[in-house]
Write a protein that holds these residues in place. Structure first.
Motif, mmCIF file in Angstrom:
data_model
loop_
_atom_site.group_PDB
_atom_site.id
_atom_site.type_symbol
_atom_site.label_atom_id
_atom_site.label_comp_id
_atom_site.label_asym_id
_atom_site.label_seq_id
_atom_site.Cartn_x
_atom_site.Cartn_y
_atom_site.Cartn_z
ATOM 1 N N PHE A 1 0.811 -1.209 0.000
ATOM 2 C CA PHE A 1 0.000 0.000 0.000
ATOM 3 C C PHE A 1 0.842 1.256 0.000
ATOM 4 C CE2 PHE A 1 -4.300 -0.727 -0.485
ATOM 5 C CZ PHE A 1 -4.548 -2.028 -0.079
ATOM 6 N N THR A 2 1.975 1.223 0.691
ATOM 7 C CA THR A 2 2.824 2.406 0.662
ATOM 8 C C THR A 2 3.321 2.639 -0.753
ATOM 9 O OG1 THR A 2 3.641 1.375 2.659
ATOM 10 C CG2 THR A 2 4.513 3.532 2.105
ATOM 11 N N LEU A 3 3.714 1.555 -1.405
ATOM 12 C CA LEU A 3 4.197 1.682 -2.778
ATOM 13 C C LEU A 3 3.084 2.231 -3.674
ATOM 14 C CD1 LEU A 3 6.310 1.175 -4.948
ATOM 15 C CD2 LEU A 3 5.475 -1.171 -5.127
ATOM 16 N N VAL A 4 1.876 1.721 -3.473
ATOM 17 C CA VAL A 4 0.751 2.217 -4.275
ATOM 18 C C VAL A 4 0.531 3.701 -4.019
ATOM 19 C CG1 VAL A 4 -1.722 2.048 -4.642
ATOM 20 C CG2 VAL A 4 -0.388 -0.008 -4.296
ATOM 21 N N ARG B 1 0.802 6.465 -6.822
ATOM 22 C CA ARG B 1 -0.341 7.312 -7.148
ATOM 23 C C ARG B 1 0.009 8.777 -6.975
ATOM 24 N NH1 ARG B 1 -5.706 6.044 -4.106
ATOM 25 N NH2 ARG B 1 -6.294 7.901 -5.274
ATOM 26 N N ALA B 2 0.728 9.068 -5.886
ATOM 27 C CA ALA B 2 1.102 10.466 -5.637
ATOM 28 C C ALA B 2 1.940 10.995 -6.798
ATOM 29 C CB ALA B 2 1.880 10.575 -4.324
ATOM 30 N N GLN B 3 2.851 10.171 -7.284
ATOM 31 C CA GLN B 3 3.708 10.626 -8.376
ATOM 32 C C GLN B 3 2.894 10.835 -9.655
ATOM 33 O OE1 GLN B 3 7.682 8.962 -8.900
ATOM 34 N NE2 GLN B 3 7.143 8.533 -11.026
ATOM 35 N N GLU C 1 11.233 -0.741 -5.337
ATOM 36 C CA GLU C 1 11.409 -0.272 -3.968
ATOM 37 C C GLU C 1 10.601 1.005 -3.747
ATOM 38 O OE1 GLU C 1 13.262 -1.621 -1.423
ATOM 39 O OE2 GLU C 1 13.341 -3.312 -2.810
ATOM 40 N N VAL C 2 9.955 1.085 -2.576
ATOM 41 C CA VAL C 2 9.227 2.312 -2.247
ATOM 42 C C VAL C 2 10.172 3.501 -2.299
ATOM 43 C CG1 VAL C 2 7.767 3.440 -0.555
ATOM 44 C CG2 VAL C 2 7.793 0.969 -0.694
ATOM 45 N N ALA C 3 11.401 3.306 -1.826
ATOM 46 C CA ALA C 3 12.364 4.418 -1.767
ATOM 47 C C ALA C 3 12.634 4.983 -3.160
ATOM 48 C CB ALA C 3 13.668 3.952 -1.128
ATOM 49 N N SER C 4 12.633 4.121 -4.178
ATOM 50 C CA SER C 4 12.877 4.615 -5.532
ATOM 51 C C SER C 4 11.760 5.556 -5.972
ATOM 52 C CB SER C 4 12.945 3.448 -6.518
ATOM 53 O OG SER C 4 14.095 2.682 -6.291
ATOM 54 N N VAL C 5 10.522 5.137 -5.706
ATOM 55 C CA VAL C 5 9.398 5.976 -6.134
ATOM 56 C C VAL C 5 9.347 7.261 -5.310
ATOM 57 C CG1 VAL C 5 6.932 6.023 -6.623
ATOM 58 C CG2 VAL C 5 8.171 3.876 -6.758
ATOM 59 N N GLN C 6 9.650 7.126 -4.004
ATOM 60 C CA GLN C 6 9.714 8.339 -3.172
ATOM 61 C C GLN C 6 10.723 9.324 -3.754
ATOM 62 O OE1 GLN C 6 10.635 6.539 0.609
ATOM 63 N NE2 GLN C 6 8.811 7.407 1.541
ATOM 64 N N THR C 7 11.882 8.805 -4.122
ATOM 65 C CA THR C 7 12.939 9.675 -4.639
ATOM 66 C C THR C 7 12.490 10.358 -5.929
ATOM 67 O OG1 THR C 7 14.485 8.075 -3.758
ATOM 68 C CG2 THR C 7 15.390 9.767 -5.204
ATOM 69 N N THR C 8 11.941 9.569 -6.860
ATOM 70 C CA THR C 8 11.538 10.211 -8.109
ATOM 71 C C THR C 8 10.374 11.170 -7.866
ATOM 72 O OG1 THR C 8 10.255 8.227 -8.655
ATOM 73 C CG2 THR C 8 12.368 8.493 -9.756
ATOM 74 N N PHE C 9 9.505 10.854 -6.905
ATOM 75 C CA PHE C 9 8.408 11.787 -6.594
ATOM 76 C C PHE C 9 8.984 13.157 -6.227
ATOM 77 C CE2 PHE C 9 5.914 14.085 -3.476
ATOM 78 C CZ PHE C 9 4.657 14.136 -4.060
#
Lengths: 383, 517
Positions: free
Chosen positions: B5-8, B12-14, B480-488
């Motif tokens: 869910f965090t990854l989702v 979604r945020a991105q 990885e969640v961290a990857s999406v967080q970073t690109t966000f």
């Protein structure tokens, strides 16, 4: 039925290859961007080069976007596997194109917040990173990537994702492979060489012409060395092959060499392309004010890249081999869209010659007069 | 599951971030493109050099806006692959086609003719130049057509069937996709919304000149062109908005219930003109829906069902089922409860698993049996991934307030354009300072309205990435969640910086006006 589907899969691999080939040619815009600081000694010179490229950059950009869209429509399993897995490699490429898209329009407008130097730096970054990483990414068509595809995952509600990457580098590992790097650097040097050839054709200025000629010489020689190394390494490499009846994938030594042997028309196309590029380089460097080098090398580039895509995807070759799980490798047969979609899209593809025709017509109408220093001093719209 | 869910959420945020940014610039491209084309047509017909100046002036602003639209657009296409990998395979056979067609038909057209538009004044004939300007504007609209066909298909999946052998949906009727009533409505709704924003922008900027007593000819003429385009756009928006609401009621009843904050539906349902939602209200408690509301009797039934006493289901009705409804084929049925749908979805997923096993064992009889079970339950396939009924309800306050902001502003824009046109033709506008200020302050409202519309469409359809077939959380890539967080955060920073630059340049250009250096 079977034959029919195979035909459309081959046709769409041809279109993807064609878009890829035209894209590599159009990367002369990026190559030109990487030469701005080296070749432009004053604002007028730089302005001529930026404006010359600025009327073409959207073609490169659009071709990249259409390359992506066409890949999605025709081989969606590649789209989902590679983009989702080699996340950082593709993201780096995209970032470099995002910063390019505003730079021409914004660089010399007042109120642009970051200043001209930043936008010119954006153009330089895109000019180097774009071709280099696109080359590395396409290199993985020959060298493979670490992924697993398991369609049965769809029936596991907690973890339904079909494609997964098996290392933590998410695409950056491609930079550690020598053959990928060779291709990346080759594409970059080719882009720079063709950028210089384009300037020789598009700008009427003796000083810039001579500097461009020098760049053709320097970048061209190194390009040829890297290109030959890449080709040699690829022809010697052990590749993968699919059994057309069972779909089973196995390794085959000298696979790409045999692809040339078994498809001699591709080898012929490759050689004609190489000769055309060499002809363009030699005549541009040693000829008397030869300005049409970009056309010869452009056609040559398209032929060479087409033939490289063909040996990557035709003749029962998985175009996206998996190093982690050989049987997950993607072929034009197991990753394509349905026959219905391929057929529908093929009807749409009949528009492509029409699109090429109007691009050609407009390009000629706009480039009748080359760019000059006096045009840069006039009050017309410019970058 | 938590990780998922965090990854989702980050994915979604991105997507939301990049789409919201992109949708800041696209409508102005659509609207200003038409307005500039009309202006150049006037120049072409009259030969009046002042109209050439007007055309070139707005064209400069068009170019500044266009560049950042391109920059924010490229990522959206590739994001389907990078962040929604499972989606890309599951429906790529259908969804990829409009994206590719958009590129072939629209992007090249824009890229080719925009160069003529900006650099061709002295290189091609007047006629060729005019054609190029129109082709750029038309190219932008064609691009909108295909991306909206793609989007509409996610909201109302038609023209396809599921192929268990390749574990994906395949297209079986191209024209059903293109001509689906949802797609047709959405196309006209979104493009005409662009005209509204173009009109608001041109009127607002021109009003500033009138306040400063500068560029009087440009401002007065531009206001008329802008207000006409805006008014026509606003009327089409209203008409297609009504059509969209009807389509939503028919195909996405949960979205409609959220838009109106309806929990318990009835025949002759009222429309809430405006209201304050009760924050304590959940679907499974007895709190009242609104702290304050202004209802208009029966209107929602009329809009949603075209009948005064038509039944509009609320959120609880949809969860509980049991009311008369129609299925996708248009047959009269009694609506299933959410639990029943989830049950059917699980049956469909289990049938697909059985099909795979039977296929590996070359057991044709078992394959046929599993396939029959799959076909019988496939319309609820996505429900099989859903754990609890709560997941089926979109974020009501977000959708409700966005919808009402959009409606109220849309109504205001119609009145605004009518007033501007009357005052302009009576030659009174330039003297009415307050009205000029209203026009300037309407510019941000235009952006608010358009973003609100996007939020209604996209938040309102959650949890579905493809209505009933695939929930958003099953569509992701495995990264990885961290990857999406970073690109966000990279996108957030980069797009914000570019936005500041864009606004900065726009303001400088407006300040400069048509003066030569």
């Amino acid at each position: 039925m079977e034959l029919n589907e195979l035909f459309y899969q081959h046709y769409w691999w041809f279109l993807i290859s064609l878009l890829g080939a035209i894209l590599v040619f159009l990367l002369f815009v990026q190559g030109g961007q990487s030469l701005l600081a080296t070749m432009g000694k004053n604002e007028i010179e730089k302005s001529m080069m930026v404006n010359s490229l600025g009327r073409k950059w959207e073609f490169t950009f659009t071709t990249l976007v259409v390359f992506g869209g066409a890949f999605f429509a025709s081989f969606p399993l590649f789209y989902s596997t590679s983009f989702g897995g080699a996340y950082w490699l593709w993201m780096a490429i995209l970032f470099s194109f995002i910063i390019q898209a505003v730079s021409y329009e914004y660089r010399s407008k007042s109120g642009n917040f970051l200043g001209k130097k930043t936008y010119d730096a954006f153009l330089f970054v895109n000019g180097v990173v774009g071709p280099l990483l696109l080359g590395v990414a396409v290199g993985t068509f020959f060298t493979g990537a670490d992924f697993v595809v398991d369609k049965a995952n769809l029936t596991t509600p907690g973890a339904p994702v079909i494609s997964s990457w098996t290392n933590d580098w998410n695409g950056l590992e491609a930079l550690l492979d020598v053959r990928n790097l060779l291709l990346g650097i080759t594409v970059l040097l080719l882009a720079r060489t063709q950028g210089a050839l384009y300037f020789m054709n598009n700008i009427k200025d003796d000083t810039l012409f001579e500097r461009a000629r020098k760049q053709v010489l320097v970048n061209g020689i190194v390009f040829v060395l890297f290109f030959l190394s890449f080709v040699a390494a690829t022809l010697m490499a052990t590749g993968y092959e699919t059994n057309p009846l069972t779909g089973e994938v196995f390794t085959r030594p000298y696979k790409y060499f045999y692809n040339f042997v078994e498809m001699p028309w591709v080898a012929f196309m490759f050689l004609v392309g190489v000769v055309l590029v060499l002809y363009a380089l030699i005549r541009s460097v040693f000829g008397q004010h030869f300005t049409r080098g970009i056309w010869f090398s452009g056609i040559g580039t398209v032929l060479v890249v087409l033939s490289l895509f063909f040996i990557a995807g035709y003749n029962h070759t998985p175009y996206y081999p998996s190093a982690a799980d050989m049987q997950s490798s993607l072929t034009i047969c197991n990753s394509s869209s349905s026959l219905f979609t391929l057929k529908t899209m093929s009807v749409v593809s009949l528009l492509i010659p029409f699109v090429l025709a109007y691009i050609f017509y407009v390009w000629r109408a706009m480039d009748k007069k080359p760019i000059t220093a006096s045009e840069m001093e006039s009050n017309e719209h410019k970058y | 599951m938590n990780d998922l869910f965090t990854l989702v959420d980050w994915s979604r945020a991105q997507f939301a971030l990049t789409a919201i940014y992109h949708w800041l610039f696209v409508p102005l491209t659509l609207g200003l493109g038409i307005i500039v084309s009309i202006m150049e047509t006037i120049y072409y017909r009259t030969g009046d050099e002042r109209w050439k100046t007007i055309t070139k002036y707005w064209m400069t602003l068009f170019g500044v806006n266009f560049a950042i639209g391109v920059a924010t657009g490229i990522i959206l296409e590739f994001q389907f692959g990078t962040n929604w990998s499972n989606y890309s395979w599951f429906v790529g056979d259908i969804f990829g086609a409009p994206l590719a067609i958009e590129g072939i038909m629209a992007f090249f057209m824009e890229a080719t003719f925009i160069a003529v538009m900006f650099f061709g004044w002295n290189k091609v004939s007047k006629r060729f130049h005019l054609a190029s300007t129109w082709l750029t504007a038309i190219g932008a609209s064609i691009s909108a057509l295909w991306i909206l066909v793609a989007n509409s298909w996610m909201q109302y999946p038609v023209g396809m069937k599921f192929d268990p052998e390749t574990a994906r949906n395949v297209m079986d009727d191209f024209w059903a996709l293109v001509l689906s009533p949802v797609a047709v409505n959405k196309f006209f709704h979104a493009v005409s919304a662009g005209w509204v924003l173009g009109g608001i922008f041109v009127v607002g900027v021109s009003a500033w000149y009138l306040l400063k007593n500068r560029e009087n000819f440009l401002a007065k003429q531009s206001i008329r062109v802008g207000a006409w385009v805006g008014l026509v756009g606003a009327l089409v928006v209203a008409y297609t908005g009504d059509g969209s609401a009807y389509q939503v009621a028919d195909k996405q009843p949960m979205k409609l219930a959220a838009m109106e904050g309806v929990y318990h539906g009835k025949e002759g349902q009222e429309l809430i003109a405006f209201g304050i939602l009760n924050p304590a209200k959940e679907f499974n408690n007895n709190e009242k829906e609104f702290l304050f509301d202004i209802p208009i009797p029966k209107l929602l039934s009329i809009l949603a069902t075209r009948q005064v006493d038509g039944f509009v289901p609320g959120i609880n009705d949809i969860i509980d089922g049991g009311y008369p409804d129609k299925n996708l084929k248009g047959e009269e049925i009694i609506a299933l409860s959410a639990q029943e749908k989830m049950e059917r979805g699980r049956l469909a997923i289990a049938a697909l698993a059985d099909f795979n096993t039977a296929r590996q064992n070359n057991d044709t009889t078992a394959m046929n049996e599993a396939r029959a079970r799959l076909d019988a339950n496939y319309e609820y396939f996505g429900y099989g991934y859903v754990d609890s009924v709560e997941q089926l309800i979109p974020h009501v306050p977000f959708v409700f307030y966005s919808f009402h902001i959009m409606i109220i502003l849309g109504g205001y824009f119609i009145l605004f354009f009518i007033l501007v046109l009357i005052l302009s033709y009576k030659e009174k506008l330039h003297n009415l300072k307050w009205m000029l200020w209203v026009a300037i302050l309407t510019i941000p409202l235009g952006y608010v309205c358009l973003e609100a519309g996007w939020i209604v469409a996209e938040m309102g359809r959650q949890p579905w990435v493809i209505q009933d077939i695939m929930p958003t959380f099953a569509a992701i890539s495995k990264i990885e969640v961290a990857s999406v967080q970073t690109t966000f955060w990279l996108f957030a920073a980069l797009f914000t910086i570019l936005l500041i630059a864009e606004v900065g340049i726009m303001l400088k250009q407006i300040k400069k006006g048509t003066e030569k250096k």
